[in-house]
Design a protein around this motif. Structure first.
Motif, short mmCIF file in Angstrom:
data_model
loop_
_atom_site.label_atom_id
_atom_site.label_comp_id
_atom_site.label_asym_id
_atom_site.label_seq_id
_atom_site.Cartn_x
_atom_site.Cartn_y
_atom_site.Cartn_z
N ASP A 542 0.88 -1.16 0.00
CA ASP A 542 0.00 0.00 0.00
C ASP A 542 0.92 1.21 0.00
O ASP A 542 1.53 1.55 1.02
CB ASP A 542 -0.90 -0.01 1.24
CG ASP A 542 -1.86 1.18 1.28
OD1 ASP A 542 -1.63 2.16 0.52
OD2 ASP A 542 -2.82 1.14 2.07
N ARG A 545 0.93 3.84 2.77
CA ARG A 545 1.11 3.42 4.15
C ARG A 545 2.48 2.78 4.39
O ARG A 545 2.67 2.05 5.36
CB ARG A 545 0.01 2.44 4.55
CG ARG A 545 -1.39 3.07 4.49
CD ARG A 545 -2.47 2.04 4.79
NE ARG A 545 -2.40 1.58 6.17
CZ ARG A 545 -2.99 2.19 7.20
NH1 ARG A 545 -3.68 3.31 7.00
NH2 ARG A 545 -2.89 1.72 8.42
N ALA A 562 0.56 -1.72 -8.82
CA ALA A 562 0.27 -2.49 -7.60
C ALA A 562 1.35 -3.52 -7.32
O ALA A 562 1.63 -3.83 -6.16
CB ALA A 562 -1.09 -3.17 -7.73
#
Length: 699
Positions: A542, A545, A562
């Protein structure tokens, strides 16, 4: 006061912005003079080897152009017209200007600005104590490490890795994104030891044929910013040919099946079209690391210099996970050991006075800050006063034309604490003479190794040069800033840090000379789990984060892939700008440091542009000819150096020369952009599209 003992060899540590943080032996000739500097032979990372520029440090310490007295500007900004004044007057003037800025606009109008001219924790980071005690604007450190650190931590969860001394125990050493011969000589020390004792193969991956590439068994020169494509193809081959360690992946990674499916189309043919490498080169590299369990991937700071650098670092680190290289001594991947040190810098930095609501200005966007662009000021006041230490933003920061305009403001007061009259010092209102590392006490930690080292004061400073810590304390007294750290000496700060960090005392460190903080093998190799809460390496992070230093998401972070992939966000060449420019380090300089030494300048010659002969011929440029390099940010005039070790359409300018060393007074960072790199900021110093124009007729 204890006077230095003369005619001896004394222990110290290199203070410069290099991960090696070498342990040094300094020849002290008398209380003001040094001779030769050598690497400490009994430090098993330095291993007696240091770079040539530090070995000749006496040339820098005793340079006739050192600043030795405080100076007051008497002419226009940038004119170089100054008159000597006393320290009390200089500090009084600075304090008066800071108080005036605070009275007019509030304390956030003052911006203490610093970086890595010294890596000493007391002398570098003590500026924060003044910042926090006064409520001045904070600084977001974005200019160097963000991109690479974020990419590494996105996968591993923490900024650690295998013991870098294990390079000597590897059977294959992959040096990727760093010209170690020029910038991290100790990496080569251990790699060559592995070659001599184990028959290890050395692979070097870079964007031009560096000295490291030339010394490698396999040298791969790819197009700038395409590293992730190579990494993905290597992992494709690993899954295709059975090199992937599926048991390891099942235990230690998050989505191995999804990664394998994703990589099915990332073939060597696909990567060859992107990287400019041949399919044969890619297959050979993939087979070498795939069949060599003890493959050690030493990943460098070149990854931080591209707009897709975070993604590229993450992809390169992922190879070692797919192969299960972390299982083995002499295997795995390594970038930086920053997280192994749990040092309590709260007294040095005055973090008990930190107000997190105060704005954090981006150091890389100093041009935008000083020209008053609203988005970078976060709705706060203009910056009207600065104290600058340990950095030279008039030379090293991007978008130099904008930086120049910002420093030229008549309403901006600038105090610069420096060793030489740099481009930034020439723009100052008050210049303060600074000590060098052998003239003050400090403590250092390795980034490329695992040592904490003490660097004691060994000689007296020339003239009236004073340490950073002195300036912080004296300004605090005049400004009414209160904190117990201002009353402590540098040695007392070092002792306090060691005691509160639980790793001893200054007396013990002086006796030992260094402290080895390397974690146990299982921890260093992530065999007790990676740093994320689930204990797994994250192929699918992520990006908002990632537990890396940041000031919130920046740049086009929503577009980041991703999974490991080539992300074409780099500044590609186009019809108007048909070349891509890399601004690489020079062997004899370190950022803008050492640019004043006679030996360094003699070796580097002059600001040059390395260009392929066929590319040069197309624009009518010959060896030694003057060439204008330009884009929408600025223009620079360089001297052509014909060089075959480049991909077509790629040009390289090595070293950060002073602006005055260039024909038109504009340095190489006139061409680099300050747009933030995703996801947490940074600068694409090696990621620039440019156009070239020959200024001399070809011969």
């Amino acid at each position: 006061m204890n006077r230095p003992v003369v005619n001896r060899h004394a222990a110290s540590a290199c203070p410069h912005d290099c991960p090696s943080t070498c342990a040094l032996e300094v020849e002290v000739l008398d209380e003001r003079t040094i001779g030769r500097i050598r690497g400490a032979a009994d430090n098993d990372y330095t291993a007696g080897v240091i770079c040539a520029k530090v070995a000749r440090y006496a040339e820098r310490v005793h340079h006739p152009d050192r600043l030795t007295r405080p100076l007051l500007r008497t002419g226009p900004k940038g004119s170089g017209q100054f008159t000597p004044i006393g320290w009390d007057e200089a500090l009084d003037r600075i304090a008066e200007a800071f108080l005036a800025a605070e009275a007019a606009h509030g304390p956030q109008a003052v911006w203490p600005y610093y970086y890595a001219g010294t890596m000493g924790l007391v002398q570098r980071d003590g500026i924060h104590r003044l910042r926090h005690a006064k409520g001045y604007s904070r600084q977001f450190d974005s200019i160097c490490t963000n991109t690479a650190w974020t990419g590494w931590i996105a996968g591993t969860g923490r900024l650690t890795g295998p013991d870098p001394r294990e390079i000597a125990k590897a059977d294959c050493v992959v040096i990727w994104g760093t010209n170690a011969v020029a910038t991290q000589v100790n990496v080569m020390t251990h790699a060559i030891r592995a070659r001599k004792t184990r028959g290890a193969k050395i692979v070097a991956i870079d964007v031009y044929e560096t000295e490291t590439v030339r010394q490698a068994d396999l040298g791969l020169v790819l197009r700038p910013g395409t590293d992730a494509a190579l990494a993905c193809a290597v992992m494709h081959v690993a899954f295709r040919d059975g090199y992937a360690d599926r048991d390891y992946l099942a235990r230690y990674s998050d989505v191995p099946e999804e990664l394998e499916a994703h990589l099915a189309s990332r073939t060597p043919e696909w990567a060859a079209a992107i990287t400019g490498l041949t399919v044969v080169e890619i297959e050979a590299f993939a087979k070498l690391v795939g069949t060599t369990k003890r493959s050690f991937f030493r990943l460098g700071y070149g990854f931080t210099r591209s707009r897709n650098g975070t993604v590229s670092m993450h992809a390169a680190a992922s190879i070692a996970v797919v192969l299960g290289s972390f299982r083995h001594e002499g295997g795995g991947a390594f970038h930086n050991n920053g997280a192994i040190y749990r040092l309590d810098k709260s007294m040095i930095e005055g973090t008990d006075r930190l107000d997190p609501t105060i704005r954090e200005l981006d150091q890389s966007r100093i041009g935008s800050v000083l020209t008053g662009e609203p988005d970078v000021l976060f709705g706060g006041p203009p910056v009207t006063a600065m104290l600058i230490q340990n950095t030279n933003p008039m030379t090293v920061t991007p978008e130099q034309d904008k930086v120049r305009r910002g420093f030229a403001r008549e309403d901006l007061f600038v105090a610069v604490h420096e060793q030489f009259m740099t481009d930034t010092a020439r723009m100052a209102d008050v210049v303060l003479p600074a000590t060098m590392f052998l003239e003050h006490d400090d403590i250092y930690k390795g980034g490329g190794n695992q040592y904490v080292l003490f660097g004691p004061k060994l000689i007296e400073a020339p003239g009236e040069a004073r340490e950073n810590h002195f300036v912080h304390a004296e300004l605090a007294r005049r400004l009414g800033a209160e904190h117990p750290g201002f009353a402590m000496t540098a040695r007392e700060h070092v002792d306090w840090l060691l005691r509160h960090s639980g790793i001893g005392t200054l007396a013990e460190l002086e006796e030992k000379r260094w402290i080895d903080c390397q974690p146990p093998f299982e921890r260093a190799h992530f065999l007790d789990g990676f740093g994320h809460p689930d204990g797994r390496f994250h192929f699918k992070p992520d990006w908002t984060r990632v537990p890396a230093p940041n000031a919130g998401p920046m740049g086009p972070w929503r577009e980041m892939p991703a999974l490991p992939d080539f992300w074409p966000v780099i500044e590609e060449a186009d019809e108007a700008h048909p070349f891509r420019l890399v601004t690489a380090p020079a062997r004899s300089f370190l950022n803008s440091s050492f640019g004043e030494t006679v030996s360094g300048r003699k070796r580097e010659g002059r600001p040059t542009l390395m260009i392929r002969p066929d590319d040069a011929a197309r624009i009518g440029l010959s060896e030694g000819g003057r060439v204008e390099v330009a884009n929408g940010r600025g223009r620079v005039v360089l001297t052509a150096a014909l060089f075959d070790g480049l991909k077509p359409g790629v040009v390289v300018a090595e070293g950060i020369w002073a602006n005055a060393d260039h024909e038109d007074g504009r340095g190489i960072n006139s061409l680099t952009g300050s747009d933030p790199v995703a996801p947490y900021g940074g600068v694409g110093f090696h990621d620039n599209k440019v156009r070239l124009r020959a200024l001399d007729a070809a011969t």
